[in-house]
Scaffold this motif. Sequence first.
Motif, PDB file in Angstrom:
ATOM      1  N   ALA A  12       8.405 -24.253 -31.449  1.00 21.34           N
ATOM      2  CA  ALA A  12       7.447 -23.443 -32.209  1.00 21.34           C
ATOM      3  C   ALA A  12       7.544 -21.972 -31.817  1.00 21.34           C
ATOM      4  CB  ALA A  12       6.035 -23.972 -31.979  1.00 21.34           C
ATOM      5  N   LEU A  13       7.704 -21.720 -30.527  1.00 24.41           N
ATOM      6  CA  LEU A  13       7.815 -20.347 -30.047  1.00 24.41           C
ATOM      7  C   LEU A  13       9.136 -19.717 -30.468  1.00 24.41           C
ATOM      8  CD1 LEU A  13       6.263 -18.285 -28.316  1.00 24.41           C
ATOM      9  CD2 LEU A  13       7.489 -19.161 -26.321  1.00 24.41           C
ATOM     10  N   ALA A  14      10.182 -20.526 -30.646  1.00 31.41           N
ATOM     11  CA  ALA A  14      11.487 -19.999 -31.056  1.00 31.41           C
ATOM     12  C   ALA A  14      11.414 -19.318 -32.415  1.00 31.41           C
ATOM     13  CB  ALA A  14      12.517 -21.127 -31.082  1.00 31.41           C
ATOM     14  N   ARG A  15      10.606 -19.839 -33.307  1.00 32.66           N
ATOM     15  CA  ARG A  15      10.478 -19.225 -34.632  1.00 32.66           C
ATOM     16  C   ARG A  15       9.809 -17.860 -34.537  1.00 32.66           C
ATOM     17  NH1 ARG A  15       8.509 -23.361 -39.100  1.00 32.66           N
ATOM     18  NH2 ARG A  15       9.567 -21.769 -40.340  1.00 32.66           N
ATOM     19  N   VAL A  16       8.851 -17.736 -33.617  1.00 33.06           N
ATOM     20  CA  VAL A  16       8.190 -16.442 -33.413  1.00 33.06           C
ATOM     21  C   VAL A  16       9.171 -15.450 -32.807  1.00 33.06           C
ATOM     22  CG1 VAL A  16       6.240 -15.275 -32.323  1.00 33.06           C
ATOM     23  CG2 VAL A  16       5.995 -17.627 -33.107  1.00 33.06           C
ATOM     24  N   VAL A  17       9.970 -15.910 -31.826  1.00 37.56           N
ATOM     25  CA  VAL A  17      10.963 -15.041 -31.206  1.00 37.56           C
ATOM     26  C   VAL A  17      11.976 -14.566 -32.236  1.00 37.56           C
ATOM     27  CG1 VAL A  17      12.836 -14.949 -29.513  1.00 37.56           C
ATOM     28  CG2 VAL A  17      10.688 -16.085 -28.928  1.00 37.56           C
ATOM     29  N   ARG A  18      12.455 -15.463 -33.084  1.00 35.99           N
ATOM     30  CA  ARG A  18      13.435 -15.080 -34.095  1.00 35.99           C
ATOM     31  C   ARG A  18      12.872 -14.042 -35.052  1.00 35.99           C
ATOM     32  NH1 ARG A  18      14.432 -15.510 -39.229  1.00 35.99           N
ATOM     33  NH2 ARG A  18      16.600 -15.639 -40.002  1.00 35.99           N
ATOM     34  N   THR A  19      11.667 -14.279 -35.556  1.00 38.08           N
ATOM     35  CA  THR A  19      11.051 -13.329 -36.487  1.00 38.08           C
ATOM     36  C   THR A  19      10.851 -11.965 -35.849  1.00 38.08           C
ATOM     37  OG1 THR A  19       9.904 -15.141 -37.615  1.00 38.08           O
ATOM     38  CG2 THR A  19       9.047 -12.919 -37.965  1.00 38.08           C
ATOM     39  N   SER A  20      10.361 -11.961 -34.613  1.00 42.30           N
ATOM     40  CA  SER A  20      10.128 -10.700 -33.918  1.00 42.30           C
ATOM     41  C   SER A  20      11.443  -9.974 -33.641  1.00 42.30           C
ATOM     42  CB  SER A  20       9.380 -10.967 -32.610  1.00 42.30           C
ATOM     43  OG  SER A  20       9.022  -9.767 -31.975  1.00 42.30           O
ATOM     44  N   MET A  21      12.475 -10.729 -33.271  1.00 41.11           N
ATOM     45  CA  MET A  21      13.793 -10.128 -33.018  1.00 41.11           C
ATOM     46  C   MET A  21      14.395  -9.537 -34.289  1.00 41.11           C
ATOM     47  SD  MET A  21      15.227 -10.247 -29.876  1.00 41.11           S
ATOM     48  CE  MET A  21      16.967 -10.406 -30.242  1.00 41.11           C
TER      49      MET A  21
ATOM     50  N   GLY B 189      19.764  -6.302 -25.081  1.00 38.27           N
ATOM     51  CA  GLY B 189      19.179  -6.705 -23.817  1.00 38.27           C
ATOM     52  C   GLY B 189      18.206  -5.705 -23.234  1.00 38.27           C
ATOM     53  N   ARG B 190      18.477  -4.402 -23.420  1.00 36.05           N
ATOM     54  CA  ARG B 190      17.653  -3.379 -22.783  1.00 36.05           C
ATOM     55  C   ARG B 190      16.475  -2.949 -23.637  1.00 36.05           C
ATOM     56  NH1 ARG B 190      20.866   1.729 -20.628  1.00 36.05           N
ATOM     57  NH2 ARG B 190      21.768   0.042 -19.373  1.00 36.05           N
ATOM     58  N   ASN B 191      16.632  -2.926 -24.946  1.00 33.96           N
ATOM     59  CA  ASN B 191      15.583  -2.389 -25.816  1.00 33.96           C
ATOM     60  C   ASN B 191      14.996  -3.423 -26.773  1.00 33.96           C
ATOM     61  OD1 ASN B 191      17.884   0.089 -25.633  1.00 33.96           O
ATOM     62  ND2 ASN B 191      15.786   0.655 -25.100  1.00 33.96           N
ATOM     63  N   VAL B 192      15.856  -4.046 -27.548  1.00 36.41           N
ATOM     64  CA  VAL B 192      15.371  -4.943 -28.599  1.00 36.41           C
ATOM     65  C   VAL B 192      14.594  -6.116 -28.013  1.00 36.41           C
ATOM     66  CG1 VAL B 192      16.069  -6.481 -30.472  1.00 36.41           C
ATOM     67  CG2 VAL B 192      17.243  -4.298 -30.155  1.00 36.41           C
ATOM     68  N   LEU B 193      15.171  -6.763 -27.035  1.00 38.54           N
ATOM     69  CA  LEU B 193      14.530  -7.947 -26.475  1.00 38.54           C
ATOM     70  C   LEU B 193      13.203  -7.601 -25.821  1.00 38.54           C
ATOM     71  CD1 LEU B 193      14.882 -10.959 -26.044  1.00 38.54           C
ATOM     72  CD2 LEU B 193      16.050 -10.473 -23.895  1.00 38.54           C
ATOM     73  N   ARG B 194      13.158  -6.490 -25.102  1.00 35.46           N
ATOM     74  CA  ARG B 194      11.916  -6.100 -24.428  1.00 35.46           C
ATOM     75  C   ARG B 194      10.801  -5.832 -25.431  1.00 35.46           C
ATOM     76  NH1 ARG B 194      12.251  -0.678 -21.141  1.00 35.46           N
ATOM     77  NH2 ARG B 194      12.462   0.068 -23.299  1.00 35.46           N
ATOM     78  N   ASN B 195      11.111  -5.132 -26.514  1.00 34.82           N
ATOM     79  CA  ASN B 195      10.093  -4.835 -27.517  1.00 34.82           C
ATOM     80  C   ASN B 195       9.733  -6.055 -28.355  1.00 34.82           C
ATOM     81  OD1 ASN B 195      10.101  -2.130 -26.710  1.00 34.82           O
ATOM     82  ND2 ASN B 195      11.733  -1.604 -28.155  1.00 34.82           N
ATOM     83  N   ALA B 196      10.714  -6.911 -28.611  1.00 30.65           N
ATOM     84  CA  ALA B 196      10.481  -8.056 -29.491  1.00 30.65           C
ATOM     85  C   ALA B 196       9.660  -9.149 -28.822  1.00 30.65           C
ATOM     86  CB  ALA B 196      11.812  -8.633 -29.963  1.00 30.65           C
ATOM     87  N   LEU B 197       9.616  -9.177 -27.503  1.00 28.69           N
ATOM     88  CA  LEU B 197       8.935 -10.264 -26.817  1.00 28.69           C
ATOM     89  C   LEU B 197       7.434 -10.047 -26.655  1.00 28.69           C
ATOM     90  CD1 LEU B 197      11.443 -11.285 -24.001  1.00 28.69           C
ATOM     91  CD2 LEU B 197      11.019 -12.359 -26.209  1.00 28.69           C
ATOM     92  N   LEU B 198       6.910  -8.917 -27.135  1.00 26.23           N
ATOM     93  CA  LEU B 198       5.477  -8.676 -26.993  1.00 26.23           C
ATOM     94  C   LEU B 198       4.656  -9.684 -27.799  1.00 26.23           C
ATOM     95  CD1 LEU B 198       5.386  -4.765 -27.118  1.00 26.23           C
ATOM     96  CD2 LEU B 198       5.108  -6.254 -25.125  1.00 26.23           C
ATOM     97  N   THR B 199       5.034  -9.900 -29.043  1.00 27.63           N
ATOM     98  CA  THR B 199       4.308 -10.864 -29.876  1.00 27.63           C
ATOM     99  C   THR B 199       4.467 -12.294 -29.371  1.00 27.63           C
ATOM    100  OG1 THR B 199       4.506  -9.431 -31.816  1.00 27.63           O
ATOM    101  CG2 THR B 199       4.021 -11.762 -32.205  1.00 27.63           C
ATOM    102  N   PRO B 200       5.682 -12.754 -29.051  1.00 27.59           N
ATOM    103  CA  PRO B 200       5.802 -14.101 -28.484  1.00 27.59           C
ATOM    104  C   PRO B 200       5.010 -14.298 -27.198  1.00 27.59           C
ATOM    105  CG  PRO B 200       7.945 -13.353 -29.228  1.00 27.59           C
ATOM    106  CD  PRO B 200       7.016 -12.181 -29.343  1.00 27.59           C
ATOM    107  N   LEU B 201       4.827 -13.226 -26.423  1.00 30.72           N
ATOM    108  CA  LEU B 201       4.043 -13.341 -25.195  1.00 30.72           C
ATOM    109  C   LEU B 201       2.605 -13.729 -25.509  1.00 30.72           C
ATOM    110  CD1 LEU B 201       3.787 -12.960 -22.120  1.00 30.72           C
ATOM    111  CD2 LEU B 201       3.269 -10.551 -22.546  1.00 30.72           C
ATOM    112  N   THR B 202       2.032 -13.134 -26.563  1.00 31.97           N
ATOM    113  CA  THR B 202       0.671 -13.488 -26.958  1.00 31.97           C
ATOM    114  C   THR B 202       0.589 -14.925 -27.441  1.00 31.97           C
ATOM    115  OG1 THR B 202       0.293 -11.190 -27.612  1.00 31.97           O
ATOM    116  CG2 THR B 202      -1.250 -12.816 -28.425  1.00 31.97           C
TER     117      THR B 202
END
Length: 319
Positions: A199-208, A232-245
């Motif tokens: 379930a979280l993978a779909r959120v990660v994909r959308t955010s990425m 690795g340095r920019n996209v992933l760090r910014n994209a993981l904010l929503t999946p973290l919630t």
Amino acid sequence: MDAFLGIILRRLSALIPLMLGIILFIFLIMALSPNDAALSVLGEQATAEQVAAFNQANGLDQPLLVRYTDYLWALLHGDLGQTYSLSAPISGIISAALPVTLQLTALGVALAVVLALALGITGALYRDRWPDQVTRLLSMAGISIPSFWLAILLIQQLSTIGGGPLPSGHYVAPSESATGWFQHLILPALALAVPTGCALARVVRTSMVEELDRDYVRTAVGAGLPPIVVVGRNVLRNALLTPLTVLGLQVGYLIGGAVIIETIFTLPGMGTQIMSAVQQNDIGLARGVVITIALGFVVVNLVVDLLYLAANPRLRGAH
């Protein structure tokens, strides 16, 4: 820093009435239960005098408001009362069971995060190509699988019962054997992690995908930076904010799902204690366990919310 401190104080001030409301709700549900604690302990053949003596000894003859006030005051002092069936301190039972549930949940969260990142990042980087289609299919399959069914399947296929290499139940403390601890918890943790991770993978994909479409990514790649560095340095760090919630909410569901999983794998955690309380009609024990789980869920979500705000300074002004 002052603004963020103000947010923390506001969150903490809202946490107190929320916890009081949760405790009140659970207390009323348990108190208004049709089960008679005295008859559950003494048996159906108990006399009226025995029932009255039991109720007086356990404070059950007091008005509901008095009982709630006394319970809340004792709870503030760390006293969850005594079990009706065993006359044992509930706090002692929970202190022994809670670490098992927390360890199972933590391992489940770790496995879910690894699975979510693997599927979500692969799907985003290969958007609308065959790897993306495969990860979508795997995610949908994982979401559709109930945890308890997956637990039974893992026992049949991977445990010693089905001829596999892993034990199917019981618990080994990490202080006794780290290897034994991992071997005994890996199957129940997988049963918890797969539905949550998918379930979280779909959120990660959308955010990425949303982050990869931003202008700074095209600018960085056009400037000659390797795509793997940009991701690795920019996209992933910014994209993981929503999946973290979203993960913060999923942790609560993992704790709830652990109730069934612990019963299937005979782990001495909070789930086993809830089942024991239900089987023995021990309202006091059931109330203490449920309140502990509910308050833990609230605290976890508060911590995740604050971490999200700390990592996203743009949102502080909106709060």
